[in-house]
Design a protein around this motif. Structure first.
Motif, PDB file in Angstrom:
ATOM      1  N   VAL A 585       0.651  -1.251   0.115  1.00  0.00           N
ATOM      2  CA  VAL A 585      -0.033  -0.192  -0.143  1.00  0.00           C
ATOM      3  C   VAL A 585       1.012   1.154  -0.027  1.00  0.00           C
ATOM      4  N   ASP A 586       0.834   2.066  -1.178  1.00  0.00           N
ATOM      5  CA  ASP A 586       1.687   3.202  -1.248  1.00  0.00           C
ATOM      6  C   ASP A 586       1.035   4.111  -2.454  1.00  0.00           C
ATOM      7  N   ASP A 587       1.061   5.344  -1.877  1.00  0.00           N
ATOM      8  CA  ASP A 587       0.380   6.101  -2.901  1.00  0.00           C
ATOM      9  C   ASP A 587       1.394   6.703  -3.969  1.00  0.00           C
ATOM     10  N   SER A 611      -3.906   3.477  -2.339  1.00  0.00           N
ATOM     11  CA  SER A 611      -4.503   4.145  -1.300  1.00  0.00           C
ATOM     12  C   SER A 611      -5.136   3.442  -0.076  1.00  0.00           C
ATOM     13  N   GLY A 612      -5.432   4.130   1.087  1.00  0.00           N
ATOM     14  CA  GLY A 612      -5.716   2.897   2.101  1.00  0.00           C
ATOM     15  C   GLY A 612      -7.098   2.476   1.975  1.00  0.00           C
ATOM     16  N   GLU A 645      -3.831   4.878  10.348  1.00  0.00           N
ATOM     17  CA  GLU A 645      -5.505   4.735  10.259  1.00  0.00           C
ATOM     18  C   GLU A 645      -5.953   3.627   9.414  1.00  0.00           C
ATOM     19  N   VAL A 646      -5.273   2.971   8.362  1.00  0.00           N
ATOM     20  CA  VAL A 646      -5.538   1.491   7.914  1.00  0.00           C
ATOM     21  C   VAL A 646      -5.469   0.493   8.932  1.00  0.00           C
ATOM     22  N   ALA A 647      -4.495   0.499   9.380  1.00  0.00           N
ATOM     23  CA  ALA A 647      -4.098  -0.452  10.694  1.00  0.00           C
ATOM     24  C   ALA A 647      -5.148  -0.539  11.763  1.00  0.00           C
TER      25      ALA A 647
END
Length: 974
Positions: A585-587, A611-612, A645-647
């Protein structure tokens, strides 16, 4: 059948520096023979490759330049000979011999580059290579005089000197041609002997600007023209029946040339040379002088004709040019000396500024004070960087900067370089990524210091001129054979870009895009000029693509020999994670692609999202399908939903299933590690991350063991407590430098004694009880300098079995300083400004190595806790890698001691030598220099067949090995 002329020139080949000179000379000869530019460059590179092969064998050779002919076709021919035996040619290790054979085979590709290539690597005769290039049909074979000129031009040390030789020759040919035309006219007219012809001769001779003299057979003047009277100032009455050499010779006339003139008169042959003659008023002038005999039938010489052309202006121009060249060389030498002295004078106060600021920053300060001091430190380091740039540019211009050839790991070099610049990029909110294909050969041979300097310049500029977006470093293999690889480096940014009309000028010294660039971004404009010059010296090239407002892509290409017998790498076993489903996951697309490429190389199955929100959707979908991700790699900083926030959402949603979570971040924000622990994130890593570090982190995170501490907390610091307290004599005539060194060492609990002059050093040295463990010696001190003091100390130590380690401290930064210090009897060398970590490491390692330690039974080394700081620093703080290395030691170390004991009981010196050699390397990896030295003594004793001391040495080494084993087992339990 090819006919070869006598060689135009034969040059020796004995060192790497000869390669650039050889290349330039080949290109010059190719230009003289009218070869097109592309063929000149290809032919020159082919010759250089062969010469490099000869030098790689540590032999010396010779290169012959000649022309050859086959029918009507002319060739430029170069023959490279190996005139010296290779070192240990007959006793090479199988791998080295195999590599040498592969290198020879790689030269066969030159058959496709030049028109004729013959190569013979015969062990009895040495290497012989013959290269020929067809010359254009318009080529005409040079005359003997032209060939002589070519030889002189090729022999010159620089292109400027070759041009000077050609220019001088051109002027001389012009004067000779003019004189020859006049001589033929006069001789033809006088040979006719008619009254009309004599009248015509007199008319022509009177009107010419060159002086003309007619002499009888014995050399007495019978007639002169008007130009002679005007030039010399003598009247016809004063000249009549006088000899020319007696009339015009003077105190500074060349005696040898005047003797040759008289010999020509005596023996009746032509004379042609330049003479320094004198006018009647005593003024000297230079003349190109031709003396020609006139014969009539068989009666011999009837008279002489002398024609002189005033070449004073040309000689003055040549002398002025030579004087200017000498003056320039003298000025260059003076500039180098000035820069060396300036370096010393600037580095001395900079040393105090940077060092004291760094020490102060380590104390308790208010936020505002810390900001002020950080600015001071940054400004001082910028000034030091500028000083280094000026020195480098000066060395390049003076031809005194050399390119080294050592083995290095290209992936490690790029990773370390980019990592060092990561903080600067992350401070500006930039993504910094690098990508080295994992199938690229890792170990190469070249100059890692200069390559790192090139990358720092280009990446540093990219960060400086980029406000938002990313900076990336990519490497693409261009070509590869068995022994060499060509690499294409690309440094890209999304910065301000460069206007088209400035693309080429930016590689000139002191050039920037415009004046506003200097005001806004700072800098001197030296970085790209130095980079361009370094690449040229390394045989590479640089170019740039840019679009104003959108960014730039700097390209450079270099080729490197591949190191086949590279040090073994103890890589983690990727087989344990083969087939893992990984969510990345990386923008930032570049980062996603780099990490994804690494995972695929290890045979994992990555899914890449930007994105998340997309990450949560993928996790939900895989959870519903019963194929949860084994690993999730989260970027900490993303728009909308960041990694934390995803975690948090994954943790709070029971229906979302995934395996291990790891965090990759562009910036180490406060409480990041604490938040990771709170959210169940197993590992937190700063980008850019190297392949080895990422794989080791993955294995640690998904394995049964969890590392309980961060490797960074275990790195050595000047504040740590050392294994033992040292007594150090600190000698420097600058109080600030003494205080700085004393403060750094005192924080490590070492005892320091100051000394201001060389005589103070000797006084403290003699009265020391107990003796000093080490001396920090400034090279430049009043009364006696550091070299004189060192010589005196070494003389006093003779016969007493004592040796005090001496570390040279110098602010000089010119090549050869280190070698000079070591040659004077010093043990180590440290350049100012002093860095605390460097000083501490050097003092403690030198003091340890210089002490003859016997390891008695009650030695503290066996009873105190072992410090693994050195080993951890050597592995760049990677704790998991250190632990795996410890397992190797635990498995092999005690066993090697047993092998030595068995070899001693069986009188098997080969077994002792082999085991001691391996043990020596293992001990050195943990900073056990004294014990490693003892193992080296065992190795040497076994090699010479002297086993009388090995038993005692083995007992001493075994004590330290046992202590290390205890310390390692304790460390592995933490």
């Amino acid at each position: 059948m090819t006919e070869q002329d006598s060689p135009l020139l034969k040059l020796s080949l004995s060192r790497q520096a000869d390669l650039s000179h050889m290349s330039r000379r080949v290109r010059l000869l190719a230009a003289l023979t009218e070869l097109p530019q592309k063929q000149r460059e290809d032919f020159s590179k082919a010759v250089t490759d062969v010469c490099r092969y000869v030098l790689a064998a540590q032999a010396h050779g010779a290169v012959e330049f000649s022309l050859s002919q086959d029918g009507s076709q002319h060739y430029l021919q170069i023959v490279v000979r190996n005139e010296g035996e290779e070192k240990q040619r007959g006793n090479k290790a199988p791998r080295a011999a195999e590599r040498r054979t592969e290198e020879a085979r790689s030269l066969e590709r030159l058959k496709d580059v030049v028109d004729y290539f013959h190569f013979d690597d015969n062990a009895n005769r040495g290497t012989i290579a013959e290269l020929r290039q067809m010359l254009p049909p318009t080529f005409q074979r040079p005359t003997a005089r032209e060939a002589s000129l070519w030889k002189r031009m090729i022999q010159q040390k620089s292109l400027e000197d070759a041009i000077l030789v050609a220019s001088q020759r051109s002027r001389r040919i012009e004067a000779e041609a003019d004189t020859m035309r006049q001589r033929h006219t006069l001789r033809d007219e006088m040979a006719r002997g008619t009254e009309d012809s004599e009248t015509l001769f007199s008319l022509i001779a009177s009107e010419t600007d060159n002086f003309i003299v007619v002499m009888d057979p014995d050399g007495s003047i019978t007639w002169v023209n008007n130009a002679f009277v005007a030039i010399t100032g003598y009247s016809e009455a004063e000249i009549n029946r006088r000899r020319l050499d007696e009339l015009l010779g003077g105190p500074s006339s060349n005696r040898e040339v005047m003797r040759d003139f008289r010999e020509a008169l005596r023996h009746g042959h032509r004379f042609n040379d330049e003479l320094l003659l004198y006018r009647k008023d005593g003024r000297a002038y230079w003349t190109h002088f031709t003396l020609t005999p006139v014969t009539r039938g068989t009666s011999g010489i009837s008279r002489w004709i002398a024609i002189g052309t005033d070449v004073s202006q040309q000689r003055q121009a040549v002398d002025a040019l030579a004087a200017a060249k000498e003056s320039a060389e003298s000025a260059s030498q003076a500039k180098s000396e000035f820069l060396a002295n300036m370096s010393h004078e600037i580095r001395t106060p900079l040393n105090a500024i940077i060092g004291m600021t760094e020490l102060t920053l380590g104390t308790e300060l208010q936020r505002e004070q810390k900001e002020y001091l950080s600015t001071v430190k940054l400004s001082a380091e910028s000034l030091l960087e500028l000083l280094n740039d000026v020195l480098d540019l000066s060395k390049i211009e003076a031809g005194k900067l050399s390119i080294d050839h050592t083995n290095f790991n290209i992936a490690d070099l790029i990773r370390d370089t980019v990592r060092a610049l990561a903080v600067r990029a992350h401070t500006k909110g930039l993504e910094l990524a690098c990508h080295v294909p994992l199938d690229t050969p890792q170990w190469l041979r070249g100059d890692p210091v200069r390559l790192r300097q090139i990358l720092v310049n280009l990446v540093g500029n990219a960060i400086k001129f980029t406000r938002s977006g990313e900076v990336s470093v990519n490497i693409e293999p261009q070509w590869q054979n068995g022994n060499e690889i060509g690499l294409h480096f690309i440094v890209s940014d999304t910065g301000v870009g460069i206007p088209k009309d400035r693309l080429q000028r930016i590689f000139d010294a002191f050039e920037q895009v415009d004046n506003s660039t200097t005001r806004e971004y700072g800098g001197t404009g030296l970085g790209l000029a130095i980079t361009s010059q370094l690449l040229r010296m390394m045989g590479g090239r640089i170019w740039v693509e840019s679009q104003q407002g959108k960014g730039s892509r700097f390209h450079f290409s270099l080729s490197f020999p591949i190191v086949h017998d590279a040090p073994p790498l103890h890589n983690a076993d990727a087989a344990d994670v083969e087939g893992f489903h990984v969510l990345v996951v990386d923008d930032n697309k570049t980062n996603r692609d780099v990490v994804g490429g690494m995972l695929r190389h290890w045979k994992m199955e990555p899914t890449l999202v930007d994105s998340g929100r997309a990450a949560l959707q993928e996790i939900e979908q895989h959870s519903q399908n019963g194929r949860a991700f084994d690993l999730v790699l989260l970027d900490a900083i993303m728009p909308e939903l960041d990694g934390f926030e995803v975690a948090q959402q994954i943790r709070d949603a029971p229906d979302l299933e995934c395996g291990t979570m790891m965090m990759l971040s562009s910036a180490d924000r406060p409480n990041s590690s604490a938040r990771c622990q709170e959210l169940g994130i197993e590992s937190f890593m700063l980008k850019p991350v190297s392949p080895s570090a990422l794989l080791n982190a993955i294995l640690s995170a998904v394995g049964p063991k969890r590392l309980s501490k961060n490797a960074d907390n275990n790195q050595a610091s000047p504040n740590d407590r050392p294994p033992r307290t040292l007594r150090v004599l600190v000698a420097d005539d600058h109080e600030a430098n003494r205080d700085l060194a004393t403060a750094i060492l005192t924080k490590r609990s070492h005892q320091c004694v100051p000394a201001e002059t060389g005589r103070d050093v000797l006084r403290e040295y003699e009265s020391a009880d107990p003796p000093f463990d080490a001396i920090l010696m400034d090279v430049q001190m009043p009364e006696m300098d550091g070299f004189e003091v060192t010589t005196e100390i070494r003389e006093r130590e003779q016969g007493c079995g004592r040796h005090t380690p001496i570390i040279a401290l110098t602010a000089h930064a010119m090549k050869g300083d280190r070698e000079k210090c070591l040659a004077q009897g010093m043990d180590a060398y440290l350049s100012k400004p002093i860095r605390p970590r460097e000083l501490v490491t050097l003092v403690e390692s030198v003091a340890s190595a210089g002490t003859k330690h016997e390891f008695p039974k009650d030695d503290p080394i066996a009873t105190t806790e072992i410090d693994f700081t050195f080993a951890l620093e050597r592995l760049e703080g990677e704790d998991d890698l250190l632990r795996s290395q410890m397992q190797y030691f635990l498995n092999d170390g005690p066993g090697l001691v047993k092998e030595i004991c068995q070899g001693l009981s069986n009188s098997n010196t080969e077994k002792i030598q082999r085991a001691a050699h391996r043990l020596k390397g293992l001990l050195a990896g943990y900073g056990r220099d004294a014990t490693s030295k003892l193992a080296g003594q065992m190795e040497h004793s076994a090699a010479t067949g002297d086993t009388s001391q090995i038993a005692d040495l083995c007992n001493q080494v075994n004590s330290d090995v046992e202590a290390l084993v205890v310390g390692m087992r304790k460390y592995l339990k933490t």
